[in-house]
Design a protein around this motif. Structure first.
Motif, PDB file in Angstrom:
ATOM      1  N   LYS A  56     -13.997  38.014  13.280  1.00 17.67           N
ATOM      2  CA  LYS A  56     -12.560  38.092  13.046  1.00 17.67           C
ATOM      3  C   LYS A  56     -12.271  38.318  11.572  1.00 17.67           C
ATOM      4  O   LYS A  56     -12.941  37.798  10.704  1.00 17.67           O
ATOM      5  CB  LYS A  56     -11.885  36.809  13.525  1.00 17.67           C
ATOM      6  CG  LYS A  56     -11.938  36.606  15.025  1.00 17.67           C
ATOM      7  CD  LYS A  56     -11.199  35.344  15.428  1.00 17.67           C
ATOM      8  CE  LYS A  56     -11.233  35.170  16.945  1.00 17.67           C
ATOM      9  NZ  LYS A  56     -10.515  33.944  17.372  1.00 17.67           N
ATOM     10  N   GLY A  57     -11.258  39.072  11.292  1.00 16.10           N
ATOM     11  CA  GLY A  57     -10.869  39.337   9.919  1.00 16.10           C
ATOM     12  C   GLY A  57     -10.252  40.722   9.792  1.00 16.10           C
ATOM     13  O   GLY A  57      -9.953  41.390  10.793  1.00 16.10           O
ATOM     14  N   LYS A  58     -10.054  41.150   8.570  1.00 19.66           N
ATOM     15  CA  LYS A  58      -9.414  42.434   8.310  1.00 19.66           C
ATOM     16  C   LYS A  58     -10.418  43.581   8.170  1.00 19.66           C
ATOM     17  O   LYS A  58     -10.034  44.693   7.830  1.00 19.66           O
ATOM     18  CB  LYS A  58      -8.570  42.345   7.028  1.00 19.66           C
ATOM     19  CG  LYS A  58      -7.435  41.347   7.110  1.00 19.66           C
ATOM     20  CD  LYS A  58      -6.635  41.326   5.818  1.00 19.66           C
ATOM     21  CE  LYS A  58      -5.489  40.328   5.892  1.00 19.66           C
ATOM     22  NZ  LYS A  58      -4.705  40.289   4.623  1.00 19.66           N
ATOM     23  N   ARG A  59     -11.707  43.297   8.410  1.00 23.28           N
ATOM     24  CA  ARG A  59     -12.733  44.316   8.202  1.00 23.28           C
ATOM     25  C   ARG A  59     -13.451  44.648   9.498  1.00 23.28           C
ATOM     26  O   ARG A  59     -14.666  44.841   9.532  1.00 23.28           O
ATOM     27  CB  ARG A  59     -13.722  43.845   7.137  1.00 23.28           C
ATOM     28  CG  ARG A  59     -13.061  43.577   5.782  1.00 23.28           C
ATOM     29  CD  ARG A  59     -14.076  43.104   4.781  1.00 23.28           C
ATOM     30  NE  ARG A  59     -14.965  44.187   4.381  1.00 23.28           N
ATOM     31  CZ  ARG A  59     -14.896  44.815   3.212  1.00 23.28           C
ATOM     32  NH1 ARG A  59     -13.988  44.461   2.335  1.00 23.28           N
ATOM     33  NH2 ARG A  59     -15.729  45.784   2.921  1.00 23.28           N
ATOM     34  N   PHE A  60     -12.689  44.694  10.609  1.00 22.29           N
ATOM     35  CA  PHE A  60     -13.263  45.170  11.856  1.00 22.29           C
ATOM     36  C   PHE A  60     -13.761  46.596  11.659  1.00 22.29           C
ATOM     37  O   PHE A  60     -13.195  47.381  10.892  1.00 22.29           O
ATOM     38  CB  PHE A  60     -12.221  45.139  12.981  1.00 22.29           C
ATOM     39  CG  PHE A  60     -12.024  43.770  13.576  1.00 22.29           C
ATOM     40  CD1 PHE A  60     -13.095  43.061  14.093  1.00 22.29           C
ATOM     41  CD2 PHE A  60     -10.771  43.210  13.627  1.00 22.29           C
ATOM     42  CE1 PHE A  60     -12.913  41.808  14.641  1.00 22.29           C
ATOM     43  CE2 PHE A  60     -10.579  41.952  14.182  1.00 22.29           C
ATOM     44  CZ  PHE A  60     -11.658  41.249  14.681  1.00 22.29           C
ATOM     45  N   LEU A  61     -14.806  46.953  12.396  1.00 21.35           N
ATOM     46  CA  LEU A  61     -15.370  48.295  12.255  1.00 21.35           C
ATOM     47  C   LEU A  61     -14.347  49.372  12.569  1.00 21.35           C
ATOM     48  O   LEU A  61     -14.309  50.417  11.923  1.00 21.35           O
ATOM     49  CB  LEU A  61     -16.596  48.439  13.165  1.00 21.35           C
ATOM     50  CG  LEU A  61     -17.299  49.789  13.133  1.00 21.35           C
ATOM     51  CD1 LEU A  61     -17.806  50.092  11.726  1.00 21.35           C
ATOM     52  CD2 LEU A  61     -18.440  49.835  14.129  1.00 21.35           C
ATOM     53  N   SER A  62     -13.488  49.120  13.547  1.00 22.21           N
ATOM     54  CA  SER A  62     -12.502  50.123  13.936  1.00 22.21           C
ATOM     55  C   SER A  62     -11.495  50.413  12.837  1.00 22.21           C
ATOM     56  O   SER A  62     -10.844  51.458  12.846  1.00 22.21           O
ATOM     57  CB  SER A  62     -11.754  49.671  15.202  1.00 22.21           C
ATOM     58  OG  SER A  62     -11.125  48.419  14.976  1.00 22.21           O
ATOM     59  N   THR A  63     -11.352  49.508  11.870  1.00 19.18           N
ATOM     60  CA  THR A  63     -10.388  49.709  10.786  1.00 19.18           C
ATOM     61  C   THR A  63     -11.029  50.144   9.476  1.00 19.18           C
ATOM     62  O   THR A  63     -10.339  50.669   8.606  1.00 19.18           O
ATOM     63  CB  THR A  63      -9.594  48.414  10.534  1.00 19.18           C
ATOM     64  OG1 THR A  63     -10.510  47.362  10.171  1.00 19.18           O
ATOM     65  CG2 THR A  63      -8.838  47.992  11.782  1.00 19.18           C
ATOM     66  N   VAL A  64     -12.328  49.937   9.310  1.00 19.79           N
ATOM     67  CA  VAL A  64     -12.971  50.263   8.033  1.00 19.79           C
ATOM     68  C   VAL A  64     -14.019  51.356   8.157  1.00 19.79           C
ATOM     69  O   VAL A  64     -14.583  51.802   7.157  1.00 19.79           O
ATOM     70  CB  VAL A  64     -13.617  49.014   7.403  1.00 19.79           C
ATOM     71  CG1 VAL A  64     -12.585  47.934   7.165  1.00 19.79           C
ATOM     72  CG2 VAL A  64     -14.763  48.487   8.262  1.00 19.79           C
ATOM     73  N   ALA A  65     -14.327  51.815   9.371  1.00 19.01           N
ATOM     74  CA  ALA A  65     -15.385  52.810   9.549  1.00 19.01           C
ATOM     75  C   ALA A  65     -15.020  54.119   8.866  1.00 19.01           C
ATOM     76  O   ALA A  65     -13.888  54.601   8.952  1.00 19.01           O
ATOM     77  CB  ALA A  65     -15.628  53.053  11.039  1.00 19.01           C
TER      78      ALA A  65
END
Length: 401
Positions: free
Chosen positions: A203-212
């Motif tokens: 959990k957090g703001k660095r999910f792969l879907s958002t930072v990939a």
């Protein structure tokens, strides 16, 4: 009569006024003009005493460099170290090699040693600059780590050192020094894996879907490089561990990048050369698995075919990179090392296939890799004055990535 007045506030300002008045015993000429000498040290805000001038000047020269320097400049060392490994592969053709393969063996061994020495010098220089940046400007390094693109280039120095160790003319893979250096360079990659891969699924703001982003493939490339190095040292289990980590996360990352989910940020136009990492990851995976399994089998061939297809997909769309080519930057080096990895893959592929077509493909890709690297080296040497971004550049953040 001489009078000196020194006043110290947040800076040091020294004013010296000297009045010379001479009287002749026989004549009384008019007084000479007053000479006033002022030394202003306010341009050195950190100076506390005149003897600190050397330190202040040195600091004023280093800080502008390390403040603009960042991990993205290790693209240069990546390219040079990959090229060094390619040259070492070319100067050591196998027995009963194909005629086309023997054609590439014209490179003298001295040229390879010179290339290795140049790569070592560049890598040591970049490493020293980055150590200074970590020491003196740790807040900027923290900003790099928190950025979803630039964090991936923290793998670059360790990958470069592994490649340089792999191509070293000084140490054989069986020596103790080689084994120690291997662990020194692989351990930071594993630590970064734990930090970055853990952030992808927690959990957090660095999910792969958002930072990939395409630069995220550097992390899996680091695992494949470590796996190949371990396999060539005879450490099969260690190689399988690193290969499995890289392969699983590569598959997840590849699918995520293809989906282009709504939360996924797009690459800036100036950074589109980084998309050539799509070529590097599957090609490096094929090379790593060839070393683990002992042969360039069907799995390695499938990965090579995928990287070849992605290469054709990118070069058939030159307008995609048009904007990024308007102004020279260190991002241009992102063209070089993926092509070199593809060329290395073509060498193993041709050696396994033993056909004229496969060896002709190897000649084309190897020649293209050497040409691109040479052009970038010359162009960088001629444009060192613009290699570091200036203050106020609009694309300064782009250079950081």
């Amino acid at each position: 009569m001489c009078r000196t007045h020194t006043q110290t506030t947040f800076s040091i300002s020294t004013t010296t006024t000297t009045t010379i008045h001479q009287k002749s015993t026989q004549q009384n000429p008019p007084a000479p003009p007053q000479v006033e000498l002022t030394v202003d040290l306010t341009t050195f805000p950190n100076a506390v005493a005149p003897h600190d001038g050397i330190f202040v000047i040195t600091k004023s020269m280093i800080f502008p460099v390390i403040s603009r320097f960042h991990a993205g400049y290790f693209r240069i060392s990546l390219s040079l170290c990959w090229q060094t490994l390619l040259w070492k592969t070319l100067v050591e053709p196998p027995e009963n090699a194909h005629a086309y393969r023997r054609m590439l063996g014209f490179i003298p061994y001295a040229a390879f040693v010179l290339m290795w020495s140049l790569s070592l010098f560049i890598l040591v220089s970049l490493s020293i600059l980055y150590v200074l940046r970590c020491t003196l400007l740790s807040n900027k390094v923290k900003d790099e780590y928190l950025n979803h693109i630039s964090v991936n280039y923290l793998f670059a120095p360790w990958i470069s050192w592994l490649l340089l160790l792999r191509s070293s003319p000084l140490f054989a893979p069986t020596t103790v020094y080689y084994n120690i250096l291997f662990w020194v360079f692989v351990f930071p990659i594993f630590i970064l894996d734990v930090k970055i891969y853990g952030q992808w699924f927690t959990k957090g703001k660095r999910f792969l879907s958002t930072v990939a982003n395409p630069a995220s493939q550097l992390s899996v490339i680091g695992n494949f490089v470590g796996a190949r190095a371990a396999a060539q040292m005879g450490w099969r289990e260690c190689a399988i561990i690193m290969f499995s980590l890289g392969l699983i996360h590569y598959l997840v990352l590849f699918v995520t990048l293809y989906q282009r989910l709504s939360g996924n940020s797009c690459m800036p136009a100036m950074l589109r050369p980084v998309m050539f990492l799509f070529i590097a990851a599957p090609s490096m995976a094929g090379l790593a698995w060839g070393s683990v399994s002992g042969t360039f089998d069907c799995s390695s061939k499938m990965l090579f075919y995928l990287s070849l297809f992605l290469f054709l997909s990118l070069v058939s769309r030159p307008n995609l990179f048009k904007k990024s080519m308007k102004k020279f930057s260190v991002v241009w080096w992102a063209y070089s090392y993926p092509l070199t990895i593809l060329a290395l893959g073509s060498i193993d592929y041709a050696q396994g296939m033993k056909t004229d077509v496969a060896h002709l493909l190897m000649l084309v890709l190897t020649g293209l890799s050497v040409l691109v690297s040479f052009v970038l080296m010359v162009y960088t040497a001629l444009n060192t004055n613009i290699l570091l971004p200036r203050d106020g550049d609009d694309d300064h953040l782009g250079h950081v990535w």
